[in-house]
Design a protein around this motif. Structure first.
Motif, PDB file in Angstrom:
ATOM      1  N   MET C  56       0.788  -1.079  -0.062  1.00 44.82           N
ATOM      2  CA  MET C  56       0.063  -0.041  -0.090  1.00 44.82           C
ATOM      3  C   MET C  56       1.048   1.234   0.070  1.00 44.82           C
ATOM      4  N   HIS C  57       2.364   0.958  -0.289  1.00 44.41           N
ATOM      5  CA  HIS C  57       2.861   2.395  -0.110  1.00 44.41           C
ATOM      6  C   HIS C  57       4.324   2.009  -0.821  1.00 44.41           C
ATOM      7  N   THR C  58       4.200   2.395  -2.058  1.00 45.41           N
ATOM      8  CA  THR C  58       5.493   1.891  -2.979  1.00 45.41           C
ATOM      9  C   THR C  58       5.622   2.776  -4.288  1.00 45.41           C
ATOM     10  N   HIS C  59       6.694   3.474  -4.124  1.00 52.69           N
ATOM     11  CA  HIS C  59       7.026   4.671  -5.366  1.00 52.69           C
ATOM     12  C   HIS C  59       7.344   3.870  -6.562  1.00 52.69           C
ATOM     13  N   ILE C  60       6.261   3.620  -7.229  1.00 55.79           N
ATOM     14  CA  ILE C  60       6.689   2.832  -8.422  1.00 55.79           C
ATOM     15  C   ILE C  60       6.239   3.664  -9.980  1.00 55.79           C
ATOM     16  N   GLU C 114       1.062   3.364  -5.813  1.00 60.29           N
ATOM     17  CA  GLU C 114       1.931   4.581  -5.482  1.00 60.29           C
ATOM     18  C   GLU C 114       1.171   5.706  -4.717  1.00 60.29           C
ATOM     19  N   PRO C 115       1.803   6.058  -3.805  1.00 61.44           N
ATOM     20  CA  PRO C 115       1.422   6.992  -2.920  1.00 61.44           C
ATOM     21  C   PRO C 115       1.539   8.383  -3.066  1.00 61.44           C
ATOM     22  N   ALA C 116       1.998   8.897  -4.178  1.00 67.76           N
ATOM     23  CA  ALA C 116       2.289  10.205  -4.232  1.00 67.76           C
ATOM     24  C   ALA C 116       2.134  10.633  -5.674  1.00 67.76           C
ATOM     25  N   THR C 265       2.529   7.010   7.554  1.00 66.63           N
ATOM     26  CA  THR C 265       3.134   6.378   6.832  1.00 66.63           C
ATOM     27  C   THR C 265       4.840   6.246   7.086  1.00 66.63           C
ATOM     28  N   HIS C 266       5.651   5.141   6.649  1.00 71.36           N
ATOM     29  CA  HIS C 266       6.865   5.036   6.753  1.00 71.36           C
ATOM     30  C   HIS C 266       7.217   5.701   8.103  1.00 71.36           C
ATOM     31  N   VAL C 267       6.699   5.242   9.347  1.00 72.33           N
ATOM     32  CA  VAL C 267       6.869   5.925  10.330  1.00 72.33           C
ATOM     33  C   VAL C 267       8.233   5.877  11.116  1.00 72.33           C
ATOM     34  N   THR C 378       9.117  -0.887   3.085  1.00 76.15           N
ATOM     35  CA  THR C 378      10.335  -0.138   2.870  1.00 76.15           C
ATOM     36  C   THR C 378      10.239   1.265   2.329  1.00 76.15           C
ATOM     37  N   ASP C 379       8.989   1.792   2.266  1.00 73.71           N
ATOM     38  CA  ASP C 379       8.617   3.167   1.435  1.00 73.71           C
ATOM     39  C   ASP C 379       9.580   2.855   0.089  1.00 73.71           C
ATOM     40  N   HIS C 380       9.531   1.645  -0.573  1.00 76.77           N
ATOM     41  CA  HIS C 380      10.290   1.732  -1.683  1.00 76.77           C
ATOM     42  C   HIS C 380      10.317   2.906  -2.588  1.00 76.77           C
ATOM     43  N   PRO C 381      11.551   3.321  -2.955  1.00 78.34           N
ATOM     44  CA  PRO C 381      12.901   2.771  -2.535  1.00 78.34           C
ATOM     45  C   PRO C 381      13.603   3.606  -1.515  1.00 78.34           C
ATOM     46  N   ASN C 382      12.722   4.263  -0.814  1.00 78.68           N
ATOM     47  CA  ASN C 382      13.353   5.149   0.113  1.00 78.68           C
ATOM     48  C   ASN C 382      14.219   4.502   1.038  1.00 78.68           C
ATOM     49  N   GLY C 383      13.917   3.166   1.819  1.00 76.30           N
ATOM     50  CA  GLY C 383      14.461   2.605   2.572  1.00 76.30           C
ATOM     51  C   GLY C 383      15.241   1.544   1.764  1.00 76.30           C
TER      52      GLY C 383
HETATM   53 ZN   LIG Z   1       6.630   7.039   0.426  1.00 76.11          ZN
END
Ligand SMILES: [Zn+2]
Lengths: 424, 238, 557
Positions: C56-60, C114-116, C265-267, C378-383
């Motif tokens: 539910m949260h991945t930057h793709i 994609e969360p953004a 998110t991505h706490v 991982t908040d892909h690909p941030n983490g």
């Molecule tokens: Zn994010």
């Protein structure tokens, strides 16, 4: 009579979307376009029918011949793309990958150095509306929008009334160029620099910003240091600055290093104020021609698929280089005229290999083409998506029926024909 | 026995011969060598389809390339020992990622000669293209060791991001010599274009004329910088 | 096509199934009670069978992902795979669109959001989502720095704000409301940021707290399927756990019986204690305590994994701060009237005190928050890339694995976090909950994340016997099996077989359709007025349904 509002202009990277089109028995007339855009909507000679070796054939026959040429090639070059829609480009990329060929677009002869610079250092940019609403300092460097992007100054940068900047009087406009351009005429300040001195001058500006002006000589590449000090002061003290640059920076000595240096300058300015940098991209969808392959295969241009996956190497796979080196054995040219725009040494090879052209209009490249496939005009007779110079997606509408297939339809058929010939 | 390659016919599109290095061909039979695979454009072909392959009296681990190899790319890529002798010109990426051994080109080399090489010696009697001893786009470092000797001229971006090693150019070099280099030595006996820009470390000597960016600072007759990078690189001129 | 998955060991937390040998029947893409024996059978004897994973949260997809690809050729060059008969894939942290779809499918995931989504370039986000094969998709619209949102918030006009959000979700074909550093990105346009929930956004005269409050209110008013998806202020700043707690406390007393009202998110990136990088330590325990105490908030981990990452977020000021800190190459995009973005590469090193502590904080969150309230990301690909989920799952399930990892990380982890003393080992059921059941529930996708009758036929089969392998002890076996599904079924079709791609399919794009003409009559004039300050015409703005490859609007009652 039909009147259509908010139509999009498919000339330059501005993609102005406020064009009024009037259709009556006398034909099409437009309002709000600049001279270049006006020209775009006029009738121009068309490629009348599909041809192989100059003989009229059907679309199917032309596409079949094209597919055979491509499938039998060891290194086909698929070039152009900046003047068609994303949907067509996606087929082009898929085709290049399937064939094990090379994908390149026209950015390799204009803003490719910007891509190389971005690979090194990133790029702090903004959409054009941010410039319009906030920029109180504009620097046009090596670009001349009054001639090349005529409505940029009025719609996005110099003249418009922005939310936080009330208009022309509240903006300071600087032009840096090797000659006094039409844009310099509307600027508050014109700084003339000698040709090919961009790298050193930007370096000097970075030194001034870093407080190292004492290490500078009295003049840098012939430009008095105090002039640069005053420019950097203005940049540092702007509330929101924008450095807009063009081919004068990317295609002169230093090329990608000039751009990298300019980006570094702007990055460093963000420790003092807000500043953005933006390339003035030329063709109306040259951004899409970079963006589509980037999500499809990872790179924007100069991509070779001979190994079955994407490899990026502008020194080998960009159109000028691959033709100069005589490295490709056929070419598919889509909505572009390399014969008119490339150096003679590169064009020469086009005469020696089978060329397939997809274009609405005949041009110099047509003369070299074994297979010529006419297409409909995007934004007039065909729909699709393009990206403005700042990356904002724009959907083109059509307002005229056409007897011609669209680039997208032609490439889709060509792709399927190639898949059929190659087998799964 | 040495292995000798010569082109059967003139190449239309380039052939890429990464993998064909002395330690791989050495000790193999003629048939085995002929059936090694290389890329000819988008086709995988046997080495023997493109080249005449012969075994000759001579050193072990010697690969001789006879004739114009300017459309042969990636010759000696990553080679880890032995010798390659090119009697003619050679195409791009010759000796890239090389880890050891020797390459001698009796002719001109193209772009990316010895790019990101780690060890070994490359000698070219003619000119080289751009990005000699440099880094590929996106890489942190160029040449990390070894030697490149050019009798002729070098193109632009000579030793870009070079970290260690030695490059000598008897002729002239183009723009951006040692751009972002962090170590190693470059010696140019002729002239060079813009030199030492964004340099972090290492040493460049230009015997002829060169053009320095304003961010190199004169100290005791040498130029130090790039001061915008906090660099400690040295450029010695004249 | 009909399919029977025979004799698998099924874990399905939603339906109370934990390690039962069962058959799963799929008819025309949907799970059914039973099927005639002549259906195609997959033998899953002694293998784990679960619902397809839901991220539910991945930057793709979208502009910032593509900018990252452009600026990271070194990343694109890695991870190359030819996939004969399919498209080639590339990249490690920023794969191409095909790579994204294929890797999710190989990992047994069938849905990703994609969360953004920046409204003005929403169609770019959708073009990239449409290019991703194999999985179902959706996106959340960036709203926390939008001028209309701030104007209505300032006026306290919740009716108009609700109407505007309904319109915006529709125009951008988005599924939920995303809030990133509320007010801070607008402030960044003139080089500032928001440091506390009561800071005042320049010109707009609202605070981050006001923006969060009003969007949560409107989210409930519109009965949207997903809670407000909040990326808190002060991301990445030591001491930020207090801002995070304050943000969470804003929704005290707001309840929704079907779902939480706020998802933080991505706490991990917002659970930092200390007052500088010198005193940097974990605030995860405080965060976990609060989340466990309340019923209306969930979180996801944003777990860092050691190695290369690409940070990309709408939180442009946070990214500039990171650029100043690491000197890494940096891209920024200011998006007029709406939002922004910042992108730079990052490296999590076990030997670096700060990145080692970040790693430990993520795990603390994963272990200390009740598994029914924390999603594995991982908040892909941030983490780091989403392909590390099996590694993270293994660490959550095995203290022994954690101890092995702890032996190689910087000593500050011992002092600055509680990770070394945490004994908790999650069960396989917990991990399935965190990767399937909970994210599907948070997205209110009733047919996702479980294997009950009526669910979509999205199933993953992993080659290990959960009744025999003990994840605590056999973490290596479990991690390896979870990394590569033996079979992935999407909508009843086998898309991965024996760990390899079997068939290319394209999933649907979920979006929320709650907009009506009544909404427009409330806000039309305001919206049109503001277009004087956009650089494009109103008619160029937004995404039409027919432009999407497989539009799946969700109606809201
Ligand atoms: Zn994010």
């Amino acid at each position: 009579m039909r009147v259509l509002y908010d139509m999009k202009c498919t000339f330059c990277g501005n993609v102005c979307d406020d064009i009024l089109i009037q259709i009556d028995e006398d034909g099409v007339s437009t309002k709000n376009t600049c001279k270049l855009g006006y020209h775009k909507f006029l009738d121009h000679p068309r490629i009348e029918f599909p041809q192989v070796d100059g003989q009229k054939v059907s679309y199917d026959e032309a596409i079949e011949t094209a597919a055979e040429i491509l499938v039998n090639s060891k290194k086909p070059l698929l070039y152009g793309w900046a003047s068609t829609v994303n949907e067509a480009i996606a087929y082009g990329v898929a085709l290049a990958e399937k064939l094990g060929g090379v994908y390149d677009n026209t950015s390799s002869v204009c803003h490719a150095p910007s891509t190389l610079a971005t690979q090194e250092t990133g790029i702090p940019a903004s959409t054009l509306g941010q410039v319009k609403n906030r920029a109180d300092l504009l620097i046009f460097w090596g670009c001349n929008p009054m001639s090349a992007h005529p409505r940029h100054p009025t719609r996005y940068s110099v003249f418009p009334r922005g939310f936080f900047v009330e208009g022309r009087r509240k903006r300071h406009v600087v032009v840096v160029d090797v000659r006094k351009t039409r844009t310099a005429n509307i600027a508050d300040e014109f700084i003339q620099i000698p040709p090919n001195s961009d790298y050193h001058i930007i370096t000097a500006m970075r030194m001034i910003l870093a407080g190292k002006e004492d290490d500078l000589p009295n003049s840098v590449a012939g430009v008095p240091a105090e002039k640069l000090v005053s420019l950097v002061d203005k940049m540092r003290n702007a509330r929101f600055g924008a450095l807009l640059y063009g081919l004068g920076m990317t295609q002169s000595r230093g090329r990608n290093k000039n751009v990298e240096n300019a980006i570094r300058l702007v990055q460093e300015l963000n420790s003092h104020t807000r500043f953005v940098i933006q390339p003035m991209r030329g063709h109306f969808n040259v951004v899409g021609a970079d963006q589509v392959p980037t999500w499809e295969v990872g790179f924007p241009y100069a991509i070779d698929f001979s190994r079955g996956y994407a490899r990026f190497s502008p020194g080998e796979f960009s159109v000028t280089e691959i033709l100069r080196r005589k490295d490709c054995d056929s070419a598919l040219v889509v909505s572009s005229d390399p014969a008119a725009h490339l150096p003679a040494r590169s064009v020469k090879h086009l005469a020696d290999i089978p060329v397939i052209q997809i274009d609405p209009h005949p041009n110099l490249t047509t003369r070299f083409a074994k297979v010529v496939i006419p297409s409909s005009l995007v934004g007039i007779e065909a729909e699709g998506t393009v990206y403005r110079m700042d990356g904002i997606p724009m959907r083109l509408k059509k307002f005229k029926e056409s007897e011609y297939l669209s680039d997208e339809e032609i490439l889709e058929r060509l792709y399927h024909k190639v898949v059929e010939l190659m087998g799964a | 026995m040495a292995v000798k390659l010569s082109l059967k016919t003139e190449l239309d599109v380039p052939v890429e011969v990464d993998g064909i290095v002395p330690s791989v061909v050495g000790g193999k039979t003629l048939e085995e060598i002929q059936s090694l695979e290389v890329y000819h454009g988008n086709r995988v072909v046997k080495l023997g389809e493109i080249f005449n392959v012969s075994l000759e009296e001579g050193e072990e681990n010697l690969l001789i390339c006879e004739g114009d190899f300017s459309k042969v790319k990636w010759l000696g890529k990553g080679m880890d020992g032995g010798k390659i002798l090119v009697r003619g010109n050679v195409g791009p990426h010759c000796g890239a990622f090389m880890k050891g051994g020797e390459i001698t080109v009796e002719g001109h080399a193209d772009d990316y000669l010895g790019a990101e090489m780690v060890e070994g010696v490359i000698t070219v009697t003619g000119n080289a293209g751009s990005y000699t001893g440099a880094a590929y786009h996106g890489s942190m470092n160029g040449m990390k060791g070894g030697k490149i000797l050019l009798e002729g001229n070098a193109g632009s971006y000579l030793g870009e991001k070079m970290k260690e090693g030695y490059i000598e150019v008897r002729g002239n070099a183009g723009d951006f010599v040692g751009y972002k280099m962090s170590g190693g030595k470059i010696v140019i006996l002729g002239d060079s274009g813009i030199t030492g820009a964004a340099m972090k470390g290492g040493e460049i000597t230009v015997k002829g004329k060169c053009e320095l960016p304003p961010s190199l600072k004169e100290e005791d007759g040498k130029y130090v910088g790039d001061i915008l990078e906090g660099g400690k690189g040295v450029v010695i001129t004249g | 096509m009909n399919l029977i998955i025979r004799n698998g060991i099924v874990y399905d937390p939603q339906n109370g199934v934990a390690g039962e040998k069962m058959d799963i029947f799929i008819e025309n893409g949907t799970i059914v009670e039973n099927l005639p024996k002549d259906a195609k059978v997959i033998d899953a004897s002694g293998k784990l069978v679960v619902a397809g994973g839901v991220d539910m949260h991945t930057h793709i997809a979208g502009g910032k992902v593509n900018t990252a690809r452009v600026m990271r050729p070194e990343d694109v060059k890695s991870g190359i795979r030819r996939n004969p008969g399919f498209r080639a894939e590339s990249g490690y942290t920023v794969p191409n669109s095909y790579g994204i779809g294929y890797r999710y499918a190989r990992m047994g995931y069938t849905t990703a959001f994609e969360p953004a989504n920046p409204p003005i370039s929403a169609f770019h986000t959708h073009e990239e989502l449409d290019a991703i094969p194999m999985i179902d998709k959706g996106t959340f619209v960036l709203s926390g720095n939008n001028w209309n949102v701030m104007e209505y918030t300032k006026k306290g006009d919740m009716e108009k704000l609700a109407a505007y959000m309904a319109w915006l979700l529709n125009r951008t074909k988005s599924y939920g409301i995303k809030v990133v550093n509320p007010g801070g990105i607008e402030a960044w346009a003139y080089g500032k940021n928001m440091r506390g929930l009561d800071d005042v956004v320049p010109y707009f005269e609202v605070t981050p707290a006001d923006i969060i409050n009003s969007l949560v209110k409107v989210n409930e008013e519109l009965s949207l399927p997903h809670p407000v998806h909040l990326h808190c202020n002060n991301l990445g700043v030591p001491g930020n756990f207090e801002t995070t707690l304050q943000s969470m406390k804003l929704v005290e007393g707001i309840e929704n019986k079907d779902r939480p009202v706020l998802h933080v998110t991505h706490v991990q990136f917002n659970s930092y204690a200390g007052d500088s990088w010198k005193t940097f330590s974990s605030g995860a325990e405080e965060i976990a305590r609060y989340v466990n105490k309340v019923d209306n908030i969930t979180v996801d981990m944003g777990q860092p994994v050691f190695g290369s990452a690409t940070t990309m977020t709408a939180d442009a000021p946070a990214q500039f701060a990171l650029h100043k800190l690491t000197k890494a190459k940096w891209s920024n995009m200011d998006v007029e009237l709406e939002t922004g973005a910042g992108i730079l590469p990052f490296f999590y090193s076990p030997k670096n005190p700060v990145t080692a502590v970040q790693w430990a904080i993520g795990l603390e969150i994963g272990l200390l928050v009740n598994p029914g309230k924390v999603v594995l990301t991982t908040d892909h690909p941030n983490g780091g890339p989403f392909t590390s989920y099996p590694y993270i799952a293994a660490m959550l399930m095995s203290r022994k694995k954690r101890e092995e990892e702890l032996a190689r990380v910087h000593k500050l982890v011992e002092k600055a976090t509680s990770l070394p003393s945490i004994e908790v080992e999650l069960t396989l059921e917990d991990v399935i909950l965190m990767t399937r059941t909970l994210p599907a529930r948070l997205l209110n996708l009733e047919k996702k994340g479980h294997l009950g009758v009526g669910a979509e036929g999205d199933v993953a089969i992993y080659d290990f016997n959960p009744l025999e392998a003990d994840p605590s002890r056999d973490y290596g076996v479990v991690e390896k099996a979870l990394s590569s599904a033996e079979v992935t079924v999407k909508g009843g079709e086998v898309i991965v077989k024996d760990g390899n791609l079997a068939r290319q399919v394209y999933g649907k794009t979920y979006w929320v359709n709650t907009y009506t003409d009544d909404h427009w009559s409330l806000i039309g004039d305001d919206v049109i007025n503001l277009f004087r300050y956009y650089s494009l015409e109103f008619s160029s703005y937004g995404v039409e349904e027919e432009w999407l490859k497989a539009s799946h609007p969700v109606e809201v009652s």
